[in-house]
Write an enzyme that holds these catalytic residues in place. Structure first.
Site, PDB file in Angstrom:
ATOM      1  CD  GLU A 126      -2.814  -1.369   2.341  1.00 48.31           C
ATOM      2  OE1 GLU A 126      -2.880  -0.456   3.176  1.00 48.31           O
ATOM      3  OE2 GLU A 126      -3.480  -2.428   2.441  1.00 48.31           O
ATOM      4  CG  ASN A 173      -0.387  -7.012  -1.621  1.00 43.17           C
ATOM      5  OD1 ASN A 173      -0.934  -7.659  -2.515  1.00 43.17           O
ATOM      6  ND2 ASN A 173      -0.857  -6.968  -0.382  1.00 43.17           N
ATOM      7  CG  HIS A 219      -9.491  -5.878   0.689  1.00 41.51           C
ATOM      8  ND1 HIS A 219      -9.854  -7.011   1.397  1.00 41.51           N
ATOM      9  CD2 HIS A 219      -8.170  -5.703   0.916  1.00 41.51           C
ATOM     10  CE1 HIS A 219      -8.793  -7.491   2.033  1.00 41.51           C
ATOM     11  NE2 HIS A 219      -7.752  -6.722   1.751  1.00 41.51           N
ATOM     12  CD  GLU A 279      -4.313  -8.020   1.658  1.00 46.35           C
ATOM     13  OE1 GLU A 279      -5.209  -7.318   2.168  1.00 46.35           O
ATOM     14  OE2 GLU A 279      -3.104  -7.756   1.742  1.00 46.35           O
ATOM     15  CG  ASP A 336     -12.367  -9.169   1.776  1.00 48.02           C
ATOM     16  OD1 ASP A 336     -12.256  -8.162   1.043  1.00 48.02           O
ATOM     17  OD2 ASP A 336     -11.898  -9.213   2.925  1.00 48.02           O
TER      18      ASP A 336
HETATM   19  O1  G3I Z   1      -3.333  -7.093  18.915  1.00 42.29           O
HETATM   20  C1  G3I Z   1      -4.405  -6.289  19.432  1.00 42.29           C
HETATM   21  C2  G3I Z   1      -4.920  -6.884  20.733  1.00 42.29           C
HETATM   22  O2  G3I Z   1      -3.892  -6.827  21.692  1.00 42.29           O
HETATM   23  C3  G3I Z   1      -6.141  -6.070  21.189  1.00 42.29           C
HETATM   24  O3  G3I Z   1      -6.690  -6.668  22.315  1.00 42.29           O
HETATM   25  C4  G3I Z   1      -7.193  -6.044  20.081  1.00 42.29           C
HETATM   26  C5  G3I Z   1      -8.392  -5.179  20.466  1.00 42.29           C
HETATM   27  O4  G3I Z   1      -8.941  -4.513  19.351  1.00 42.29           O
HETATM   28  O5  G3I Z   1      -6.609  -5.490  18.924  1.00 42.29           O
HETATM   29  C6  G3I Z   1      -5.521  -6.264  18.425  1.00 42.29           C
HETATM   30  O6  G3I Z   1      -5.036  -5.662  17.271  1.00 42.29           O
HETATM   31  C7  G3I Z   1      -5.838  -5.815  16.106  1.00 42.29           C
HETATM   32  C8  G3I Z   1      -5.017  -6.549  15.060  1.00 42.29           C
HETATM   33  O7  G3I Z   1      -5.738  -6.631  13.841  1.00 42.29           O
HETATM   34  C9  G3I Z   1      -4.649  -7.972  15.484  1.00 42.29           C
HETATM   35  O8  G3I Z   1      -5.779  -8.732  15.709  1.00 42.29           O
HETATM   36  C10 G3I Z   1      -6.221  -4.442  15.591  1.00 42.29           C
HETATM   37  O9  G3I Z   1      -7.107  -3.816  16.503  1.00 42.29           O
HETATM   38  C11 G3I Z   1      -6.892  -4.547  14.249  1.00 42.29           C
HETATM   39  O10 G3I Z   1      -7.071  -3.248  13.704  1.00 42.29           O
HETATM   40  C12 G3I Z   1      -6.021  -5.353  13.294  1.00 42.29           C
HETATM   41  O11 G3I Z   1      -6.727  -5.482  12.071  1.00 42.29           O
HETATM   42  C13 G3I Z   1      -5.992  -5.988  10.987  1.00 42.29           C
HETATM   43  C14 G3I Z   1      -5.841  -4.917   9.905  1.00 42.29           C
HETATM   44  O12 G3I Z   1      -5.184  -5.469   8.791  1.00 42.29           O
HETATM   45  C15 G3I Z   1      -5.070  -3.700  10.385  1.00 42.29           C
HETATM   46  O13 G3I Z   1      -5.133  -2.693   9.432  1.00 42.29           O
HETATM   47  C16 G3I Z   1      -6.759  -7.173  10.424  1.00 42.29           C
HETATM   48  O14 G3I Z   1      -6.796  -8.218  11.388  1.00 42.29           O
HETATM   49  C17 G3I Z   1      -6.097  -7.655   9.136  1.00 42.29           C
HETATM   50  O15 G3I Z   1      -6.908  -8.640   8.533  1.00 42.29           O
HETATM   51  C18 G3I Z   1      -5.946  -6.473   8.182  1.00 42.29           C
HETATM   52  O16 G3I Z   1      -5.342  -6.907   7.006  1.00 42.29           O
HETATM   53  C19 G3I Z   1      -5.096  -5.893   6.014  1.00 42.29           C
HETATM   54  C20 G3I Z   1      -3.850  -6.329   5.266  1.00 42.29           C
HETATM   55  O17 G3I Z   1      -2.792  -6.541   6.152  1.00 42.29           O
HETATM   56  C21 G3I Z   1      -3.477  -5.300   4.210  1.00 42.29           C
HETATM   57  N1  G3I Z   1      -4.584  -5.003   3.325  1.00 42.29           N
HETATM   58  C22 G3I Z   1      -5.840  -4.669   3.989  1.00 42.29           C
HETATM   59  C23 G3I Z   1      -6.228  -5.750   5.004  1.00 42.29           C
HETATM   60  C24 G3I Z   1      -7.578  -5.462   5.627  1.00 42.29           C
HETATM   61  O18 G3I Z   1      -7.536  -4.289   6.383  1.00 42.29           O
END
Ligand code: G3I
Length: 357
Positions: free
Chosen positions: A169, A210, A246, A275, A277
């Site tokens: 990105e 990507n 996405h 990715e 969906d």
């Molecule tokens: O690790 C913390 C945890 O300690 C806490 O308790 C919890 C409470 O909200 O949050 C946890 O962190 C989360 C993290 O995922 C791990 O689970 C974040 O809040 C959450 O925002 C984060 O989301 C991820 C996101 O990227 C971040 O932008 C998604 O799981 C993940 O699927 C998503 O993937 C991205 C790709 O990497 C890049 N392209 C877009 C895609 C979708 O956003």
């Protein structure tokens, strides 16, 4: 106006076999015999493998404890991508202090289920550790930090991942560079440097850029096309372009997906949906699910129509585990399996596209 969907062109057996070999995918039957001697239907990955492609799904570490989910993923798919486990905040939580626990857990799970792993991601503006974003760095310091991060992570996963999203990105919607910490401190040259450092750390892994909203033709994918053309001319190592995919029904199907795949392939690159969906505004209904199914089929067909499109990864395969509701609270239902792990029309559409329509 929408172009009529093309039928997938099944490539010659020899080409498919060569491509499958390159991906390390052995030739496979389309259906397996269950222990009781009955034949089960072919999985999406087995069908994709007939075309020399892979079919994968991302998985996030906490999802591995959902055994029904993890088992089905392990049976149905040929590759996986860690949803978070290999990102910078996870792998280098303190400067120079590397922690591969989460990524290794996914690699171990993948090995146990005979899945290959896509590495995601070495460099991104999001989910960076606090020490990195709150520090004040000279260009020389940040360059050394980025180089060390890429080198350590890529070396650790050498032979364990078949591809890396080296830079994720890095463009804005209008095709200008995103002003992430690396761009603002190092200038645009950080992208070529990152690719070179990744190559130095692993001479064989496939190196990708990507992004999202680059699935069709447009200013953002144009910018990548121009950038990758320049990188190639400068002999910077780059092997692939990842289209995240996405998509959202309310924004319409992206224009020129196949043409877009084809132009990147024409630069001598692999392309992949990394990715995928396809979300909708909730509640889901039969009409929306049918349109979603049509889109999944069209993406699959577009990939099969372009020889260098090596595979498709879903960003999770079931509505049970998806990033979408947390980010878009009114949206969801984006995956081909529902929350109870039952097939949705999208699953049948993918299957049908992989089976030749
Ligand atoms: O690790 C913390 C945890 O300690 C806490 O308790 C919890 C409470 O909200 O949050 C946890 O962190 C989360 C993290 O995922 C791990 O689970 C974040 O809040 C959450 O925002 C984060 O989301 C991820 C996101 O990227 C971040 O932008 C998604 O799981 C993940 O699927 C998503 O993937 C991205 C790709 O990497 C890049 N392209 C877009 C895609 C979708 O956003």
């Amino acid at each position: 106006m929408r172009a009529p969907a093309r039928r997938p062109r099944v490539r010659s057996a020899a080409l498919a076999a060569a491509s499958a070999l390159l991906l390390g995918l052995a030739a496979a039957p389309t259906a397996g015999a269950a222990a009781d001697g009955h034949h089960r239907p072919a999985t999406l990955h087995e069908l994709a493998r007939e075309h020399g492609r892979y079919f994968g799904s991302a998985v996030d570490n906490p999802e591995l404890t959902d055994t029904a989910y993890a088992d089905l993923l392990g049976r149905e798919f040929g590759t996986t991508t860690p949803g978070n486990g290999m990102k910078w905040y996870a792998t280098e939580p303190q400067r120079g202090d590397f922690d591969f626990t989460a990524g290794d857990e996914i690699v171990d799970y993948a090995r146990a289920h005979h899945l290959k792993v896509r590495g995601h991601t070495l460099l991104w503006h999001s989910q960076l550790p606090d020490w990195l974003t709150s520090g004040t760095w000279t260009a020389a310091e940040l360059r050394a930090i980025l180089r060390n991060h890429i080198t350590q992570v890529v070396k650790h996963y050498r032979g364990k991942v078949f591809a890396w999203d080296v830079a994720n990105e890095i463009m804005n919607e209008d095709g200008t560079y995103r002003e992430n910490i690396f761009y603002t401190t190092l200038g645009p040259g950080y992208i070529a440097d990152a690719l070179r450092w990744a190559r130095a750390a692993d001479p064989t892994v496939k190196l990708y850029l990507n992004d999202y909203n680059v699935d069709g033709l447009g200013a953002k994918s144009d910018a990548y096309y121009a950038l990758i053309k320049r990188l190639k001319a400068d002999r910077v190592p780059i092997d692939g372009f990842g289209l995240q995919g996405h998509l959202a029904l309310q924004y319409g199907f992206p224009a020129g997906v196949e043409e877009n795949l084809r132009r990147f392939a024409g630069l001598g690159l692999d392309v992949a949906f990394t990715e995928l969906d396809i979300r909708m505004i909730l509640p889901a209904d039969a009409t929306k699910l049918a349109e979603q199914a049509d889109w999944y089929g069209r993406i699959t067909e577009a990939c099969l129509a372009v020889r260098r499109c090596v595979g498709i990864t879903l960003w999770g395969y079931s509505d049970r585990h998806s990033w979408i509701p947390a980010v878009f609270p009114e949206e969801g239902a984006a995956l081909p399996w529902d929350e109870e792990l039952r097939h949705k029309p999208a699953y049948d559409a993918i299957r049908s596209a992989l089976s030749g329509g």
